[in-house]
Motif scaffolding. Sequence first.
Motif, PDB file in Angstrom:
ATOM      1  N   CYS A   1      -5.212   0.906   7.967  1.00 12.03           N
ATOM      2  CA  CYS A   1      -4.520   1.794   7.027  1.00 12.03           C
ATOM      3  C   CYS A   1      -5.107   3.207   7.127  1.00 12.03           C
ATOM      4  CB  CYS A   1      -4.707   1.260   5.616  1.00 12.03           C
ATOM      5  SG  CYS A   1      -4.163   2.389   4.344  1.00 12.03           S
TER       6      CYS A   1
ATOM      7  N   CYS B   1       0.842  -1.193   0.000  1.00 10.85           N
ATOM      8  CA  CYS B   1       0.000   0.000   0.000  1.00 10.85           C
ATOM      9  C   CYS B   1       0.883   1.251   0.000  1.00 10.85           C
ATOM     10  CB  CYS B   1      -0.896  -0.016   1.230  1.00 10.85           C
ATOM     11  SG  CYS B   1      -1.789   1.516   1.480  1.00 10.85           S
TER      12      CYS B   1
ATOM     13  N   CYS C   1       0.323   2.986   3.706  1.00 10.32           N
ATOM     14  CA  CYS C   1       0.731   2.397   4.984  1.00 10.32           C
ATOM     15  C   CYS C   1       1.814   1.340   4.833  1.00 10.32           C
ATOM     16  CB  CYS C   1      -0.474   1.803   5.705  1.00 10.32           C
ATOM     17  SG  CYS C   1      -1.085   0.297   4.937  1.00 10.32           S
TER      18      CYS C   1
ATOM     19  N   CYS D   1      -5.305  -2.838  -0.275  1.00 10.47           N
ATOM     20  CA  CYS D   1      -4.451  -2.793   0.907  1.00 10.47           C
ATOM     21  C   CYS D   1      -5.086  -3.705   1.946  1.00 10.47           C
ATOM     22  CB  CYS D   1      -4.378  -1.358   1.424  1.00 10.47           C
ATOM     23  SG  CYS D   1      -3.841  -1.240   3.132  1.00 10.47           S
TER      24      CYS D   1
HETATM   25 ZN    ZN Z   1      -2.802   0.865   3.394  1.00  9.76          ZN
END
Ligand code: ZN
Length: 681
Positions: free
Chosen positions: A436, A404, A407, A431
């Motif tokens: 996140c 991601c 994050c 993700c």
């Molecule tokens: Zn993420």
Amino acid sequence: MAKRSPKDRHDALVKEIEAHDYRYYVLDDPTITDAQYDAKMSELRALEVEHPELATPLSPSQRVSGEPRAGVIKVKHEQRMFSLDNSYSEADLAEFARRVLTGLPDAEVARFVVEPKLDGASVEVVYEKGQLVLASTRGDGETGEDITHNLRTLRGVPLQIAHTGKITLRGEIVIYRKDLAAINAEREAEGLEPFANPRNAASGALRMLDPREADKRRLRAFFYQLVEGPQLHATHAESLTWMADQGLPTHRRHVVTPWEGVMPQIHAIDAARAGYPFETDGAVIKVDAYRQQDMLGFTSKFPKWAIAYKFQAERAATTVNDILVQVGRTGALTPVAVLEPVELGGTTVSRASLHNADMIAELDVRIGDRVLIQKAGEIIPQVVSVDASHREPSAAPFKMPTTCPVCGAPATRGARESDKPELGEESTTRCTNTRCPAQVKGQIFYFSRRFAMDVDHLGIALVEQLVDQGIVKDVADLYTLTPERIADMERMGDKSAKNVAASIQASRERTLDRLLCGLGIPQIGQVAAKQLAEAAGTLETLLGWSDEELREHTDAIRGFGPKMVDSVAQFMKNPGQRELMKKLVALGVGRPQPRAAVASEGPLVGTSFCVTGVLSKKREDVHAELRAAGAEIHDGVKKNTTYLVAGDKTGKSKLDQAKKFGTKVLTEAEMNALLAGANVV
Ligand code: ZN
Ligand code: AMP
């Protein structure tokens, strides 16, 4: 002077309302305000309440009426609905002109009508004895679907016309661009995908079984052909004028011209179309004289006397400066091309969605590429093609990240089970981290929207800071925020901090349906959230249901398909979501959902029912019938439950409970007898 009869007043109101509908929906030129119009409608409705005999199907109050249809009814077209031959160049058109001239006797001189080609869905409408009696889709040309119930909801289409002979019209159903924007905003609020273009929205709407749903799509009709009618007219143009005189909506943008004028008129339409309220994908050129149309006839697919000229979609060349990957509320990674700003169709475009990895791979678009973008009725511009000849040798193919970008958690490709495959979700990369920050921000924003918890003053900039600083990790954390804490954030005065805190606290009082909406359960929009909330009453109850109980309850909801049931079940099992919901319960967020009222009179007043198992009707409907007869509904068998209605596959535990409390067990038939007023079982 004699007092006017209610019927006279009604007739006068109907005429007035119809005239205003025409001005508003067809001419785009209303002469009264919405409030004045509404006042006339209210007066009409009030008259009809007092004199129900006036509320005939021809009254404007009855446009949206009747129960949803149970299924599709086929309609055979009396004359085949042909499609149009297409042309893309002046040379194609010259060829068409040549065929027309050779098809006509030597002495004939042809004139042509040039009209905009509306980009929507075609319909056929029949009027008989001055009344709209039938409307149908094109279907395969021979047979279409009966959509009379939906067409009646179009305010611009008169339910009555002056001409009393039978006429058959053809036309296009469109949605204005501005209306589509509003519809898409509403759809988003219901958790639905927005429509990519008005055409899809219009053709889907026309075929809906429930006219109330079709009514929401703000459809408009423009008739472009009189197939069967008063054989008074010698030409197509005369028919168009006659239709307009009858109050029928026509596009009113046609011109009649000798051949030399055709191409200039096509160019004129092309130049003007950005200013039309509807999408236009070309022009239609028709031989004007019916006599000549008859001489020319048809091929197996097309009339030989007409042709469509398709405009090029508006395109522009520009450079891809960057490819960004955005992370949404559901964790979906969406690549977006950042473009060198360019003018396209009247707006400056600086971004184009690249949807997913598949689309990027197919186009092989890379940073630095020269690309062609287009808007073809679509709202978000698309990248159509890449000019690889200008590519820097160093430009690497774009790869969808495997982590991601926000994050850093692993991002995986694959469908979330509950998503709709038809939306292409299986090619979505997501993700995997439910904490996140990008997802949390998206969720908070969604949670606070109007249709959900309706938290005023909570702006994006504030949410960004709260999440980035780790102060808010999920929607529940919002409720622990103090005005002082909020005032610590940048660009937050004491007063606005107080306002935000107050609106957050006020949102505690929203009913369960809004809370469920705000949690963003896939596939569960406003309507479904309300039904689910009514079934459960409180979030605590919902959390307390076993998977089996949850399925039993959701199965019983009208309009809940298996995918929706699965989606709710999966959501309720998700440990992260459960934890969040428990937190919300502990914080006292959300009010119990008010249940439908129980009638104060009826054969079942004073009794209570628990309904379980599979019945011949949806449980929700059975509940409604019981409440209407005065019975209270219990979710489970309790000490004071009078009856347990046991359908097929009734669970043993319910029967045991009934035995324990001395609750009488009924079959569906026995319940129906009670509903019908029988005294004892
Ligand atoms: Zn993420
Ligand atoms: P196509 O679907 O591309 O073959 O084009 C044929 C369709 O264009 C017809 O079935 C109509 O629904 C539609 N159309 C839109 N505007 C007009 C118009 N002014 N005259 C005739 N057909 C039209």
